[in-house]
Design a protein around this motif. Structure first.
Motif, PDB file in Angstrom:
ATOM      1  N   TYR A  65      75.737  -3.697 -51.558  1.00 51.57           N
ATOM      2  CA  TYR A  65      74.603  -4.408 -51.384  1.00 51.57           C
ATOM      3  C   TYR A  65      74.725  -4.656 -53.145  1.00 51.57           C
ATOM      4  O   TYR A  65      73.456  -5.425 -53.351  1.00 51.57           O
ATOM      5  CB  TYR A  65      73.755  -3.590 -51.431  1.00 51.57           C
ATOM      6  N   SER A  66      75.659  -4.298 -53.553  1.00 49.81           N
ATOM      7  CA  SER A  66      76.094  -4.637 -55.357  1.00 49.81           C
ATOM      8  C   SER A  66      76.933  -4.673 -56.004  1.00 49.81           C
ATOM      9  O   SER A  66      78.008  -4.085 -54.650  1.00 49.81           O
ATOM     10  CB  SER A  66      74.847  -3.931 -56.328  1.00 49.81           C
ATOM     11  N   GLU A 109      77.696  -3.457 -59.027  1.00 50.46           N
ATOM     12  CA  GLU A 109      77.310  -2.343 -60.082  1.00 50.46           C
ATOM     13  C   GLU A 109      78.034  -1.084 -59.306  1.00 50.46           C
ATOM     14  O   GLU A 109      77.850   0.209 -59.850  1.00 50.46           O
ATOM     15  CB  GLU A 109      76.011  -2.279 -60.589  1.00 50.46           C
ATOM     16  N   ASN A 131      79.786   2.319 -57.576  1.00 49.27           N
ATOM     17  CA  ASN A 131      81.475   2.676 -57.997  1.00 49.27           C
ATOM     18  C   ASN A 131      81.486   2.932 -56.690  1.00 49.27           C
ATOM     19  O   ASN A 131      83.257   3.893 -56.460  1.00 49.27           O
ATOM     20  CB  ASN A 131      81.317   3.593 -58.525  1.00 49.27           C
ATOM     21  N   ARG A 142      65.994  -9.069 -50.681  1.00 50.37           N
ATOM     22  CA  ARG A 142      66.873  -7.317 -50.950  1.00 50.37           C
ATOM     23  C   ARG A 142      68.753  -8.336 -51.134  1.00 50.37           C
ATOM     24  O   ARG A 142      69.679  -7.972 -51.904  1.00 50.37           O
ATOM     25  CB  ARG A 142      67.644  -6.234 -50.340  1.00 50.37           C
ATOM     26  N   TYR A 165      69.652  -9.851 -54.289  1.00 50.04           N
ATOM     27  CA  TYR A 165      70.016  -9.444 -55.486  1.00 50.04           C
ATOM     28  C   TYR A 165      71.526  -9.428 -55.849  1.00 50.04           C
ATOM     29  O   TYR A 165      71.855  -9.859 -56.894  1.00 50.04           O
ATOM     30  CB  TYR A 165      69.953  -7.838 -55.406  1.00 50.04           C
ATOM     31  N   PHE A 222      81.281  -2.181 -67.811  1.00 50.22           N
ATOM     32  CA  PHE A 222      82.428  -2.758 -67.607  1.00 50.22           C
ATOM     33  C   PHE A 222      83.167  -3.898 -68.344  1.00 50.22           C
ATOM     34  O   PHE A 222      82.593  -4.243 -69.218  1.00 50.22           O
ATOM     35  CB  PHE A 222      82.209  -3.721 -66.038  1.00 50.22           C
ATOM     36  N   THR A 226      67.316   3.319 -68.724  1.00 50.79           N
ATOM     37  CA  THR A 226      68.870   3.458 -69.107  1.00 50.79           C
ATOM     38  C   THR A 226      69.772   1.423 -69.013  1.00 50.79           C
ATOM     39  O   THR A 226      67.977   0.412 -68.118  1.00 50.79           O
ATOM     40  CB  THR A 226      70.079   3.207 -67.986  1.00 50.79           C
ATOM     41  N   GLN A 272      69.573   0.106 -65.980  1.00 53.36           N
ATOM     42  CA  GLN A 272      68.066   0.390 -64.658  1.00 53.36           C
ATOM     43  C   GLN A 272      67.398  -0.918 -65.452  1.00 53.36           C
ATOM     44  O   GLN A 272      67.043  -1.883 -64.429  1.00 53.36           O
ATOM     45  CB  GLN A 272      67.168   1.691 -65.177  1.00 53.36           C
ATOM     46  N   ALA A 275      69.017  -3.835 -63.757  1.00 49.19           N
ATOM     47  CA  ALA A 275      68.517  -4.114 -62.348  1.00 49.19           C
ATOM     48  C   ALA A 275      67.287  -4.351 -62.212  1.00 49.19           C
ATOM     49  O   ALA A 275      66.642  -5.103 -60.973  1.00 49.19           O
ATOM     50  CB  ALA A 275      69.177  -2.591 -61.740  1.00 49.19           C
ATOM     51  N   HIS A 330      66.175  -7.960 -59.985  1.00 45.84           N
ATOM     52  CA  HIS A 330      65.011  -7.686 -59.030  1.00 45.84           C
ATOM     53  C   HIS A 330      63.712  -8.297 -58.467  1.00 45.84           C
ATOM     54  O   HIS A 330      63.079  -8.829 -57.438  1.00 45.84           O
ATOM     55  CB  HIS A 330      64.794  -6.007 -58.533  1.00 45.84           C
ATOM     56  N   GLU A 354      82.189  12.062 -55.455  1.00 39.12           N
ATOM     57  CA  GLU A 354      80.738  11.906 -56.098  1.00 39.12           C
ATOM     58  C   GLU A 354      79.765  11.922 -54.122  1.00 39.12           C
ATOM     59  O   GLU A 354      80.168  11.395 -52.869  1.00 39.12           O
ATOM     60  CB  GLU A 354      80.907  10.524 -56.047  1.00 39.12           C
ATOM     61  N   ARG A 355      78.865  12.292 -54.039  1.00 36.01           N
ATOM     62  CA  ARG A 355      78.236  12.443 -53.122  1.00 36.01           C
ATOM     63  C   ARG A 355      76.797  11.284 -53.295  1.00 36.01           C
ATOM     64  O   ARG A 355      76.507  11.045 -54.420  1.00 36.01           O
ATOM     65  CB  ARG A 355      77.408  14.176 -53.584  1.00 36.01           C
ATOM     66  N   PHE A 356      77.118   9.865 -52.266  1.00 37.38           N
ATOM     67  CA  PHE A 356      76.714   9.188 -52.339  1.00 37.38           C
ATOM     68  C   PHE A 356      74.900   9.199 -51.576  1.00 37.38           C
ATOM     69  O   PHE A 356      73.814   8.858 -51.496  1.00 37.38           O
ATOM     70  CB  PHE A 356      76.899   8.340 -51.639  1.00 37.38           C
ATOM     71  N   LEU A 360      74.466   7.800 -57.353  1.00 39.55           N
ATOM     72  CA  LEU A 360      73.058   7.812 -57.055  1.00 39.55           C
ATOM     73  C   LEU A 360      71.863   6.947 -56.945  1.00 39.55           C
ATOM     74  O   LEU A 360      71.471   6.231 -56.320  1.00 39.55           O
ATOM     75  CB  LEU A 360      72.975   8.933 -56.011  1.00 39.55           C
ATOM     76  N   LEU A 388      69.017   2.097 -56.822  1.00 42.24           N
ATOM     77  CA  LEU A 388      69.145   0.593 -57.550  1.00 42.24           C
ATOM     78  C   LEU A 388      69.780  -0.441 -56.517  1.00 42.24           C
ATOM     79  O   LEU A 388      68.643  -2.085 -56.115  1.00 42.24           O
ATOM     80  CB  LEU A 388      69.461   0.330 -58.494  1.00 42.24           C
TER      81      LEU A 388
END
Lengths: 616, 87
Positions: free
Chosen positions: A58-59, A61, A63, A93, A96, A198, A222, A225, A228, A232, A453-455, B34, B39
């Motif tokens: 989807y993007s 950026e 991880n 979308r 993006y 990066f 941030t 953000q 992004a 968008h 990590e939890r997505f 997350l 985003l």
């Protein structure tokens, strides 16, 4: 010449890839990841063109492994042109990602796919604004009908100019880009990436970080953000220019009934049960046929040759491995993958995940884990191969533990043959109960202690569509060949080693050594340890070997009910079979495979020992 | 939850909305991967979100944003601040 396909998940990218490339598609794992990369070749005007199908993201950026891979691929610029595939039905979308790719400034072609579906939804697509803005060719396609697919390769070959796009960012970001450019002599693209953390140059990153912190304290947002949000907004304006709604879009999704309690839950249960039944009935029927065929036409004639005992042992070991491998591969892996591909391509998978998430979440996984866990009842091997469906490594590790504990059809044979046959039906069900409780406990504990990590459960509910039979078969075939070429050699090796140990009498010595322990811990004779070890090759073999070593098929005559019960519990929990171990190695790596193996062995011995001491 | 009597809006979090409700995102309080994922999937300030339906056991919930459907757990939806109109 090399072309890469990039796009969001489920925009018809694989369908386009399959139409562009002929046969001879090579599926490889990107080094050090479980992410698949498909490569295929095509010939255009006597030139061989390699086409790489990058995983759907989807993007750029995030991880996740997939996003990492696509980003690295673009950074290395090891490609002559990128083809960005976007769905015309959800253009905003998709744009993006498209804008992010365009910012890399590589030669690019834009494919707006699914124009037929967009037309059905009353959307009118005008490629003009995109073409003018990016300066690249924009092709409208309908991959399911093959419309305009032939224009992609010529356009990619002609794409010599890099895409040019300058997204107007917030003025603080623009100022930061300018000052980083002046200080380090880097271009817009690199400054922008440095601001998001990066890049390779540590000084540039350090300076970018200082500026980013300042912007953050001023904006209370941030940099990532802000960027992004700017992207968008730009994507939205671009989408508004490209897409005209002719008539208002339909209200609720017609497929939303699948996600309501009624009839959603009954449908989910019917799909899961149907999946299992078809595998149990068709799969075990085919497996039996293959095993029988091997027995009659390979093993028996080979034994009749009367070769030197060592050669005979080696030959039989190889044949047994082939028998076990093919017996699992052909019926189970292939059948499972036909089913999984249908569930995935039709879009039902996301509905199943949506419905089951609440329960799976408690066990530390995404709702999608319901599929591998159900499949595991048939055979653990394809179930482990399907844990790739889960997004994060954390979930894949938890799933690998739980899946290997699920009693597969081979273990059902043991429970039915030994416990139900000699001890009783209630006892057989109690074995299942013990295993289920252990699975739930393991899940509850792992979900709490497992780092990573939890997505979350942020998942696109992809539109339902009819799966393409050719694509389904292709996927199933690629899994099957993967199993045959990767798992088979290991299976052969393991079988030969076990055969040789047996031949040189090492097994007998081993039985003598472990006898006091098996007697003390489990109350089982030494030869049952040999049966357990042969069970690693194929779980049913534990049953067969036990009967051979005990010298009778009437196990009830030589072993007590408790001994048989303990033996069955230990076998069911004990080490996953060799085929499962080989796919585990491939999916989660050697450390986790070792952990799963040690865990299941320990659990088997502990629970077996506990039952023995409780009842004797 | 805050009421703003001047323009008849109130701010709340996405998770507290009922099916059929429409709202506009004003902030994301998630962090790390997350947040990036939200985003990337279009959950950005300014986007309009409609609540479609909750899964049978109450979690997760399906939302429509930017013309497509997305599922989020309640715990994640709680991190999204939205503005809703009050009649």
């Amino acid at each position: 010449m090399r072309i890469a396909l990039i796009g969001n998940p489920s925009v018809g990218k694989s369908l386009i890839f399959n139409q562009l490339t002929g046969l001879g598609v090579e599926v490889s794992n990107y080094p050090g990841t479980t992410v698949e990369l498909q490569r295929g070749n095509t010939c255009f005007q006597r030139e061989i063109i390699e086409i790489v199908d990058l995983p759907g993201v989807y993007s750029l950026e995030g991880n996740s492994e997939e996003e990492d891979l696509v980003r690295r691929f673009l950074e290395q610029e090891d490609v002559d042109a990128v083809v960005v595939v976007a769905s015309a039905t959800r253009l905003e979308r998709n744009l993006y990602l498209l804008l992010q790719v365009a910012e890399y400034g590589l030669p690019m072609v834009v494919v707006l796919n699914m124009v037929d579906e967009a037309a059905k939804q009353g959307l009118d697509i005008d490629p003009g604004p995109l073409h003018d803005l990016l300066g690249v060719e924009v092709i409208l396609t309908a991959a399911s009908k093959g419309l305009n697919i032939d224009r992609i390769i010529p356009a990619a070959l002609a794409a010599s100019r890099p895409a040019k796009v300058e997204i107007p960012y917030d003025h603080h970001i623009e100022a930061a880009i300018r000052s980083l450019g002046k200080m380090f002599g880097v271009d817009r693209k690199e400054s922008l990436r440095a601001l998001q953390g990066f890049g390779e140059n540590p000084e540039l990153l350090e300076a970018a970080r200082t500026i980013a912190d300042e912007i953050e304290s001023r904006h209370r947002m941030t940099v990532a953000q802000i960027i992004a949000a700017n992207r968008h907004n730009f994507a939205r304006r671009l989408a508004e220019l490209t897409v005209r709604e002719q008539h208002p879009p339909p209200g609720a999704d017609p497929d939303s009934i699948l996600t309501r309690f009624i009839p959603g839950m009954p449908i989910l249960i019917a799909v899961l049960v149907g999946m299992l039944l078809s595998v149990f009935v068709v799969g075990s029927f085919l497996e039996e046929m293959i095993v029988e065929f091997f027995e009659v036409y390979a093993v028996q004639p080979f034994l009749a040759l009367g070769l030197h005992p060592l050669l005979e042992e080696l030959g039989v070991s190889v044949l047994i491995a082939l028998q076990a491998g093919l017996g699992i591969a052909l019926p189970y892996v292939f059948l499972f993958y036909v089913i999984i591909s249908i569930l995935e391509d039709s879009g039902y998978m996301t509905r199943a995940a949506f419905l089951a998430d609440n329960v799976m979440h408690r066990l530390g996984m995404h709702g999608g884990a319901v599929i591998p866990l159900t499949l595991a009842f048939g055979c653990n091997v394809p179930a482990i191969m399907s844990i790739r469906l889960l997004r994060s490594r954390r979930e894949r590790i938890i799933a690998s533990f739980l899946v290997t504990m699920v009693p597969c059809s081979a273990r059902t044979v043991i429970i039915a043959g030994i416990v139900a046959g000699f001890v009783g039906l209630a006892a057989a069900f109690s074995v299942y109960a013990i295993v289920f409780i252990l699975i739930i406990l393991t899940g509850l504990i792992l979900s709490r202690v497992m780092p990573g990590e939890r997505f979350g459960m942020i998942m696109e509910m992809v539109p339902l569509r009819r799966p393409e039979p050719r694509l389904v078969m292709k996927k199933a075939w690629s899994r099957l060949s993967e199993f045959l070429f990767i798992a088979m050699p290991l299976l052969l090796l393991g079988s030969v080693v076990l055969g040789l140990l047996e031949f040189f009498g090492i097994m007998t010595v081993f039985e003598g050594i472990v006898e006091p322990y098996t007697m003390g811990l489990l109350g089982l004779p030494g030869y049952s340890a040999t049966a357990l070890i042969f069970g690693i090759l194929r779980k049913e073999m534990a049953f067969e070997t036990l009967a051979i070593l005990a010298g009778t098929a009437d196990l009830g005559a030589v072993l007590s009910s408790l001994q048989l019960y303990v033996f069955a519990v230990v076998t069911v929990l004990f080490v996953p079979c060799l085929a499962t171990v080989t796919v585990l190695l491939r999916e989660v790596g050697s450390r986790i495979t070792l952990a799963v193996t040690v865990y299941t062995v320990t659990l088997g011995l502990l629970i077996g020992g506990f039952i023995h001491h409780l009842f004797s | 939850m805050e009421f703003n009597s001047a323009d008849h809006t109130r701010t709340t979090t996405l998770e507290s909305l009922d099916p059929g409700c429409r709202s506009r995102i004003i902030g994301i309080r998630a962090f790390g991967p997350l947040r990036k994922r939200m985003l990337a999937m279009g959950m950005v300030p300014g986007a309009e979100v409609e609540v479609i339906w909750a899964a049978p056991l109450g979690d997760p919930v399906e939302y429509r944003v930017k013309g497509y459907c997305l599922s989020l757990r309640r715990a994640e939806a709680r991190l999204i601040e939205v503005l809703v109109e009050v009649r």
